[in-house]
Write an enzyme that holds these catalytic residues in place. Structure first.
Site, mmCIF file in Angstrom:
data_model
loop_
_atom_site.group_PDB
_atom_site.id
_atom_site.type_symbol
_atom_site.label_atom_id
_atom_site.label_comp_id
_atom_site.label_asym_id
_atom_site.label_seq_id
_atom_site.Cartn_x
_atom_site.Cartn_y
_atom_site.Cartn_z
ATOM 1 N N HIS A 212 47.817 -60.022 -31.555
ATOM 2 C CA HIS A 212 48.289 -59.840 -32.940
ATOM 3 C C HIS A 212 49.531 -60.643 -33.295
ATOM 4 O O HIS A 212 49.948 -60.664 -34.444
ATOM 5 C CB HIS A 212 48.572 -58.359 -33.219
HETATM 6 C C1 UD1 Z 1 54.532 -55.344 -36.246
HETATM 7 C C2 UD1 Z 1 55.814 -55.716 -35.516
HETATM 8 C C3 UD1 Z 1 55.488 -56.110 -34.073
HETATM 9 C C4 UD1 Z 1 54.655 -55.040 -33.381
HETATM 10 C C5 UD1 Z 1 53.410 -54.769 -34.224
HETATM 11 C C6 UD1 Z 1 52.538 -53.705 -33.606
HETATM 12 C C7 UD1 Z 1 57.633 -56.728 -36.870
HETATM 13 C C8 UD1 Z 1 58.349 -57.972 -37.139
HETATM 14 N N1 UD1 Z 1 56.502 -56.836 -36.153
HETATM 15 O O1 UD1 Z 1 53.755 -56.527 -36.346
HETATM 16 O O2 UD1 Z 1 56.701 -56.270 -33.367
HETATM 17 O O3 UD1 Z 1 54.290 -55.488 -32.102
HETATM 18 O O4 UD1 Z 1 53.826 -54.354 -35.518
HETATM 19 O O5 UD1 Z 1 51.366 -53.537 -34.318
HETATM 20 O O6 UD1 Z 1 58.084 -55.691 -37.297
HETATM 21 N N2 UD1 Z 1 48.505 -54.207 -41.776
HETATM 22 C C9 UD1 Z 1 47.476 -53.372 -42.159
HETATM 23 N N3 UD1 Z 1 47.614 -52.043 -41.927
HETATM 24 C C10 UD1 Z 1 48.724 -51.505 -41.371
HETATM 25 C C11 UD1 Z 1 49.764 -52.378 -40.998
HETATM 26 C C12 UD1 Z 1 49.645 -53.722 -41.189
HETATM 27 O O7 UD1 Z 1 46.468 -53.803 -42.691
HETATM 28 O O8 UD1 Z 1 48.804 -50.281 -41.201
HETATM 29 C C13 UD1 Z 1 48.393 -55.654 -41.996
HETATM 30 C C14 UD1 Z 1 49.281 -56.087 -43.132
HETATM 31 O O9 UD1 Z 1 48.547 -56.369 -44.248
HETATM 32 C C15 UD1 Z 1 50.004 -57.328 -42.630
HETATM 33 C C16 UD1 Z 1 49.678 -57.407 -41.161
HETATM 34 O O10 UD1 Z 1 48.824 -56.320 -40.818
HETATM 35 O O11 UD1 Z 1 49.519 -58.479 -43.266
HETATM 36 C C17 UD1 Z 1 50.918 -57.394 -40.332
HETATM 37 O O12 UD1 Z 1 51.653 -56.179 -40.443
HETATM 38 P P1 UD1 Z 1 53.244 -56.156 -40.202
HETATM 39 O O13 UD1 Z 1 53.753 -54.785 -40.280
HETATM 40 O O14 UD1 Z 1 53.896 -57.163 -41.042
HETATM 41 O O15 UD1 Z 1 53.464 -56.686 -38.747
HETATM 42 P P2 UD1 Z 1 52.603 -56.628 -37.435
HETATM 43 O O16 UD1 Z 1 51.978 -57.946 -37.249
HETATM 44 O O17 UD1 Z 1 51.746 -55.413 -37.389
#
Ligand code: UD1
Length: 384
Positions: A212
């Protein structure tokens, strides 16, 4: 010993890996409810049922006292929204300590608001360093440690890094790993699940994959990784619970990956189900942080598809092998897993299921000292 007044601890969770880190601390604070009151804030950085709610339920964390519902967005926007929304909560709650776990945007945002309000911050998982400042998590770690009053570490080298960055020795407490506390507490429930069988897999013969991180997912490397996974699936079954960030990109890069024989793409799994699949596997391929630790504890080989790790103890003592950020190496996974399996490995010191107890002991001792200090101040002012 002078009894201290009731302490209010406010914990901040936001993303999937935060829940396992905080759950045992919440449990311990609740057990010692004559000394502590606990308030839980969920920033909502992760918001899906599969990324958030299932963990609150399975791990027994309970319903958060405050939900900030920040959702997704750019780093600036996500961090800023947490800051804006948590400030009134901290002002109203006035906790004695704000506890922040891990290295996600919610961690730094909450810590920054707390210190500016004069509230002491305790960082759980302090001192981890990849020394790679292109990782958003590394910036979050360094900055959170710089402003935290209490630094709870779970790995011996963390102390050296923190001292090297000028943190005072008295702030650093090597307490062990609360993520492993959760695993120890849940182990029986994990074992009875018999996950391989329910997924039609033979125990010890399949690879679990999680990917991820932006460095891998937000660029051309993901397509190469998908191609290499197709090759591995010809040798051993592959199970891939796909993070939402990865799913969107993967569909664009390789729309037919899910049709590969022996390669099963799943929705993100709950904690128990995921750990049960890992425990029963031949090994894991990942770019996650926490999974490097969980596999080390379980003695399951872990191939980490990253250029570096902030958790070197999982390599030196545990079952982790760093592949570099090189998707071509995925093709060698079956042979590499066998290699790791033959290496001696052990569980790092204090990864024993009692870290949360040590954390709460430190918080209690701190409260005791504060009470003594404030009584001394009030009695000296009386004398005047
Ligand atoms: C975040 C953390 C990372 C951790 C990871 C675990 C930061 C900088 N990154 O990364 O350290 O290892 O979480 O999962 O804080 N999304 C969904 N549903 C959700 C959450 C996210 O669809 O419940 C999608 C969002 O649309 C977004 C993407 O996933 O585009 C990334 O989510 P984001 O919270 O920005 O960071 P992660 O990549 O999950």
């Amino acid at each position: 010993m002078i009894p201290s007044r009731m302490q209010k601890i406010l914990s901040v969770v936001g993303t999937r890996p935060n829940f396992m880190k905080v759950a045992p601390i919440v449990g311990e604070l609740e057990r010692r409810c004559d000394e502590f009151e606990h308030v839980l804030v969920h920033t909502g950085q992760h918001y899906d049922d599969v990324m958030s709610e299932i963990f609150l339920q399975e791990l027994g964390v309970g319903e958060p006292d405050h939900r900030l519902d920040v959702g997704s967005g750019s780093h600036a926007r996500q961090t800023a929204t947490v800051m804006e929304r948590i400030e009134p909560v901290l002002v109203a709650e006035r906790p004695d300590v704000v506890l922040v776990p891990g290295d996600v945007n919610s961690t730094l945002a909450a810590a920054l608001v707390a210190v500016k309000l004069g509230l002491p911050v305790a960082h759980v998982e302090a001192g981890l360093r990849s020394f790679d400042r292109t990782m958003p998590e590394e910036l979050n770690r360094v900055l959170t440690d710089a402003i935290s009053e209490i630094l709870f570490t779970h790995s011996p080298e963390a102390r050296e890094y923190l001292l090297g960055e000028g943190r005072e020795e008295s702030r650093i407490h090597y307490v062990g790993n609360t993520m492993i506390d959760t695993l120890v507490a849940m182990r029986e429930r994990i074992e009875v699940l018999d996950a391989p069988d329910r997924h039609g897999l033979a125990a010890g013969e399949y690879l679990v994959v999680t990917l991820h991180r932006p460095a891998l997912v937000d660029g051309p490397l993901l397509g190469l990784a998908a191609g290499a996974l197709r090759v591995v699936a010809q040798e051993m079954p592959v199970v891939f619970p796909v993070h939402p960030r990865t799913r969107a990109r993967l569909l664009a890069e390789d729309p037919t990956l899910s049709e590969t024989p022996e390669l099963t793409m799943l929705e993100p799994l709950g904690y128990l189900e995921f750990l049960a699949l890992v425990a029963g596997s031949a090994g894991v391929l990942t770019d996650s942080g926490g999974i490097q630790e969980e596999t080390t504890f379980l003695g399951v080989p872990c191939l980490t598809l990253r250029a570096n790790t902030e958790r070197p103890i999982t390599q030196s003592m545990g079952t982790n092998m760093l592949l570099g950020l090189d998707p071509e190496r995925i093709r060698d996974a079956p042979g590499l897993l066998a290699q790791v399996r033959r290496r001696p490995h052990a569980v790092p010191p204090l990864w024993d299921g009692c870290a949360a107890q040590r954390i709460v002991d430190v918080l209690a001792a701190r409260a005791g000292k504060e009470t003594q200090a404030s009584r001394a101040t009030s009695s000296s002012s009386l004398a005047i």
